[in-house]
Scaffold this motif. Structure first.
Motif, PDB file in Angstrom:
ATOM      1  N   LEU A 133      23.980  44.163  -3.846  1.00 37.67           N
ATOM      2  CA  LEU A 133      25.033  44.256  -4.851  1.00 37.67           C
ATOM      3  C   LEU A 133      24.386  44.497  -6.210  1.00 37.67           C
ATOM      4  O   LEU A 133      23.349  43.917  -6.521  1.00 37.67           O
ATOM      5  CB  LEU A 133      25.870  42.976  -4.896  1.00 37.67           C
ATOM      6  CG  LEU A 133      26.947  42.794  -3.831  1.00 37.67           C
ATOM      7  CD1 LEU A 133      27.643  41.455  -4.025  1.00 37.67           C
ATOM      8  CD2 LEU A 133      27.968  43.922  -3.877  1.00 37.67           C
ATOM      9  N   LEU A 208      35.527  47.161  -4.174  1.00 34.09           N
ATOM     10  CA  LEU A 208      35.284  45.883  -4.845  1.00 34.09           C
ATOM     11  C   LEU A 208      36.554  45.134  -5.215  1.00 34.09           C
ATOM     12  O   LEU A 208      36.484  43.990  -5.680  1.00 34.09           O
ATOM     13  CB  LEU A 208      34.454  46.110  -6.120  1.00 34.09           C
ATOM     14  CG  LEU A 208      33.079  46.757  -5.932  1.00 34.09           C
ATOM     15  CD1 LEU A 208      32.456  47.075  -7.284  1.00 34.09           C
ATOM     16  CD2 LEU A 208      32.148  45.836  -5.144  1.00 34.09           C
ATOM     17  N   VAL A 645      29.541  48.614   1.166  1.00 37.44           N
ATOM     18  CA  VAL A 645      29.964  47.650   0.146  1.00 37.44           C
ATOM     19  C   VAL A 645      31.304  47.032   0.536  1.00 37.44           C
ATOM     20  O   VAL A 645      31.517  45.820   0.390  1.00 37.44           O
ATOM     21  CB  VAL A 645      30.057  48.328  -1.241  1.00 37.44           C
ATOM     22  CG1 VAL A 645      30.746  47.400  -2.245  1.00 37.44           C
ATOM     23  CG2 VAL A 645      28.669  48.695  -1.740  1.00 37.44           C
ATOM     24  N   VAL A 649      31.883  43.091   1.003  1.00 42.43           N
ATOM     25  CA  VAL A 649      32.915  42.379   0.244  1.00 42.43           C
ATOM     26  C   VAL A 649      33.896  41.700   1.191  1.00 42.43           C
ATOM     27  O   VAL A 649      34.338  40.561   0.951  1.00 42.43           O
ATOM     28  CB  VAL A 649      33.641  43.351  -0.702  1.00 42.43           C
ATOM     29  CG1 VAL A 649      34.887  42.700  -1.299  1.00 42.43           C
ATOM     30  CG2 VAL A 649      32.705  43.809  -1.814  1.00 42.43           C
ATOM     31  N   SER A 669      23.276  38.051  -6.226  1.00 40.87           N
ATOM     32  CA  SER A 669      22.589  39.216  -5.664  1.00 40.87           C
ATOM     33  C   SER A 669      21.078  39.072  -5.711  1.00 40.87           C
ATOM     34  O   SER A 669      20.359  39.774  -5.004  1.00 40.87           O
ATOM     35  CB  SER A 669      22.998  40.480  -6.420  1.00 40.87           C
ATOM     36  OG  SER A 669      22.536  40.424  -7.763  1.00 40.87           O
TER      37      SER A 669
END
Length: 728
Positions: A133, A208, A645, A649, A669
């Motif tokens: 991230l 996100l 991603v 998430v 992260s």
């Protein structure tokens, strides 16, 4: 009487006010700032209010207390409160996140960067380490969707004349863009660079968006390190400083020089001396000339012979290798080893040499001292160099022209004597002993270097001096003649010997950060679980679990109550659920789960090529073929990155949804993009390896101030991590 008047005045004030003001709770300035920035942040989640109603507690607003009058019922539900008007004085660090966890679960002090209401109500804590991230995903500098068009129709996803900062600001909302602008290298000193950014789903890229439903802010978090290195974000979270009493703090302030070692929580672990022999990689990293026994295959030996000939380190140039055909020759039959023996049949010798500067700006041997395991002197000889001495370095070596005048012993004689003393079972001990062996023109496979054994507090390549180590660990003053009459090589050799003996008695972790720190799992184990009383009364300490890909990190696995190995991030999520809630049948993890859980997700890190692979770097460095195109690491496409991603998430949100009430969740992260820093570090290592044996024009890489400044910029970028915190 004054107190009575104050009470009457308060009653008159309430009588004059309206009914609502009469019952208003006391509000502090901090409450006003927090509620103004987030009116609902201090309230309990609606789901838990519904639980109270189901239990018959429908009216939790008022209750009758004492002699008449009404007061608001205290809401003891834990909550994190951050006031937008607050200004950070420095960047948030991983250590700060750790102290937040220890404040909620143990006995650490309250953090200054955030307020925790009713922290005693937090029952559990979960920390997720999610490398890969990056802040750029939130400010637009890392594309997670198809490239966007500018107002002029220009593709902002491709290289153009538009600065990267402007491209980022073009693609993101004002709140995140302004934070990114303030956190740029040119504005790193701005207080705004340290502020968290409020998350809003409609302002985030599609992968996100779910994070905004779980967390209120994105926190800039700096990884540990310096101008050229990034230290482990894993160890920074899982290692905590040992608590100190007021007496210990006062003693440290009153002590000049190295601080005394705190052994209050230390447990000795007797270890054989052979466990501390330097590995081949450690010898290479510390500029030792390797003994032929380290090379098992003929090709490796041939390459080393050629390298030593080019570096003028062969027998033709006066070098000698001790008689050790193979490393296995050092093994002693078990029946010949005394039970419990630290030496285990080996013959340790501590060595120290003094050198003077000779013609040609070279260092020449002028004194050698050797002591055995008992500290008895085996050899202490002055040596006459073959070349004329240009500087005796008396202030360090203690050698003068008068002392060397009658000496006839030369280096060849010393080498013959060492050939008789050193056998395959011998272990040479010294401090930065590579310099001594180079002056002796000698190689031996079994070396213990106290400068490697006792690492510098800031880590390699820095090294602690022998004087500092002796003062700190042996409480001994040596080298008192430093800068005047010089050192005593016998005294230095015995100091090295005693440092190794202490290491064997105390254990492998002695002399490392373990004497200043301890595992967070061990720290929590000393804290009694809520409602169980003191540990002295038989109460159980708080428990912890570590969930990681493959086999969980060895050192921390031993400290954690439970460890779970996984192959995928989905298995990590299931492992977190299992650790927090416990096994349904209580087979391994009892019902109710553990108090602290640390887990790592690695799929995003792997996709982006951020994983550290020291084996790859070493093979890459030793490869004679300079064409490394086959080993090139390519970045994933924006579509591939966006998909991974989104998966990551989703895993974070799944963990959040599974947590029981009153649980602290921390996600960090660790670092930013470390690849450019790793490339420059490898380039610097290659340069250092070649610089000593090649001319400047023959170097495959050149290290100048430009590369040095580029490394500092890359390190600064690599240390820019992020974090999220919330309570359930």
């Amino acid at each position: 009487m004054a107190r009575s008047k104050k009470r009457k005045h308060a009653q008159i004030t309430h009588d004059d006010g309206d009914q609502q003001g009469q019952n208003a709770p006391k509000i502090t300035v901090g409450d006003i700032l927090a509620r103004a920035s987030n009116p609902t942040n201090h309230e309990r989640p609606e789901s838990h209010r519904q639980e109270n109603k189901a239990n018959g507690d429908e009216d939790e607003t008022w209750t009758v207390v004492g002699k008449g009058g009404k007061k608001r019922k205290t809401d003891n539900y834990p909550a994190l409160v951050y006031a937008e008007s607050h200004r950070q004085q420095c960047s948030l660090k991983i250590h700060d996140l750790q102290k937040l966890v220890l404040y909620c679960l143990a006995d650490d002090s309250a953090p200054q960067w955030i307020s925790i209401r009713h922290h005693f109500g937090i029952k559990k804590a979960v920390v997720l380490f999610v490398p890969g991230l990056e802040r750029g995903m939130f400010d637009g500098s890392v594309a997670l969707n198809a490239p966007k068009k500018s107002d002029q129709g220009e593709d902002l996803g491709k290289e153009s004349d538009v600065p990267a900062e402007e491209v980022a600001l073009h693609n993101v909302p004002s709140s995140i863009a302004v934070s990114q602008a303030h956190s740029s290298p040119h504005n790193s000193a701005s207080p705004d660079a340290y502020l968290p950014v409020r998350l809003a789903a409609d302002e985030l890229p599609q992968p996100l968006k779910p994070l905004a439903d779980c967390f209120q802010h994105l926190w800039p978090v700096q990884a540990p390190g310096d101008d050229s290195r990034v230290f482990s974000p894993l160890h920074m979270m899982l290692n905590s400083n040992l608590p100190k009493s007021q007496e210990q703090k006062k003693a440290e302030k009153a002590t000049r020089g190295p601080k005394p070692v705190n052994t209050q929580y230390w447990q000795n672990k007797r270890t054989p001396i052979a466990n501390f022999i330097c590995s081949k990689e450690e010898l290479e990293d510390n500029d030792f000339v390797l003994h032929p026994a380290w090379f098992e295959d003929a090709a490796g030996k041939a390459r080393e012979v050629k390298r030593r000939e080019d570096a003028k380190q062969s027998a033709e140039h006066g070098w000698m290798d001790t008689e050790v055909e193979e490393l296995d020759y050092a093994c002693v039959p078990s029946q010949e080893i005394e039970q419990g023996s630290i030496t285990a049949g080996r013959k340790p010798f501590a060595i120290d040499c003094e050198m003077c500067k000779a013609e040609g700006d070279t260092m020449a041997l002028t004194r050698i001292s050797i002591v055995d395991w008992d500290g008895s002197v085996v050899m202490d000889e002055l040596v006459k160099p073959d070349k004329p001495i240009t500087d005796y370095l008396t202030q360090f070596s203690g050698i003068t022209a008068e002392k060397l005048e009658p000496v006839t012993t030369d280096l060849a004689t010393i080498q013959k004597d060492l050939h008789k003393i050193l056998t395959p079972q011998s272990i040479l001990i010294g401090h930065s002993v590579n310099s001594d062996l180079e002056a002796l023109k000698l190689t031996h496979p079994f070396i213990i270097d106290t400068s490697v054994l006792y690492q510098h507090p800031r880590g390699p390549p820095m090294k602690s001096s022998l004087k500092w180590l002796a003062q700190k660990y042996l409480c001994r003053e040596i080298q008192k003649g430093h800068g005047t009459r010089g050192h005593d090589s016998v005294e230095d050799a015995r100091a090295c010997l005693d440092l190794v003996k202490m290491k064997c008695e105390k254990g492998p972790e002695w002399g490392t950060s373990a004497i200043y720190t301890e595992s967070i799992f061990k720290r929590l184990a000393r804290t009694p679980r809520t409602g169980t009383g003191a540990l002295a009364n038989g109460a159980q300490g708080k428990t912890g679990a570590i969930i990681d890909h493959g086999s969980p990190e060895k050192n921390f696995r031993q400290m954690a109550t439970f460890s779970i190995g996984c192959d995928t991030d989905a298995e990590v999520v299931e492992g977190v659920k299992r650790a927090v809630l416990g096994d349904p049948d209580g087979a391994i993890i009892p019902g109710g789960g553990v108090d602290f859980t640390w887990a790592r997700m690695r799929e995003l890190e792997t996709l982006r090529g951020w994983k550290n692979d020291h084996r790859y770097d070493r093979i890459h460095m030793n490869n004679d073929d300079n064409d490394h195109e086959d080993s090139a690491r390519t970045d994933p496409s924006p579509t591939e990155l966006a998909a991974k991603v989104a998966d990551t998430v989703a895993h974070i949100c799944e963990v959040h949804a599974s947590l029981p009430p009153c649980t602290l969740l921390v996600v960090y992260s660790g670092t930013g993009d470390p690849r450019e820093l790793a490339r420059l570090q490898q380039m610097q290592r290659t340069f250092k390896a070649e610089y000593t044996i090649k001319k400047w024009d023959q170097l495959s890489v050149k290290w100048t101030d430009d590369e040095e400044q580029a490394m500092k910029r890359a390190c600064k970028k690599a240390r820019r991590g992020l974090g999220f915190i919330t309570t359930t």
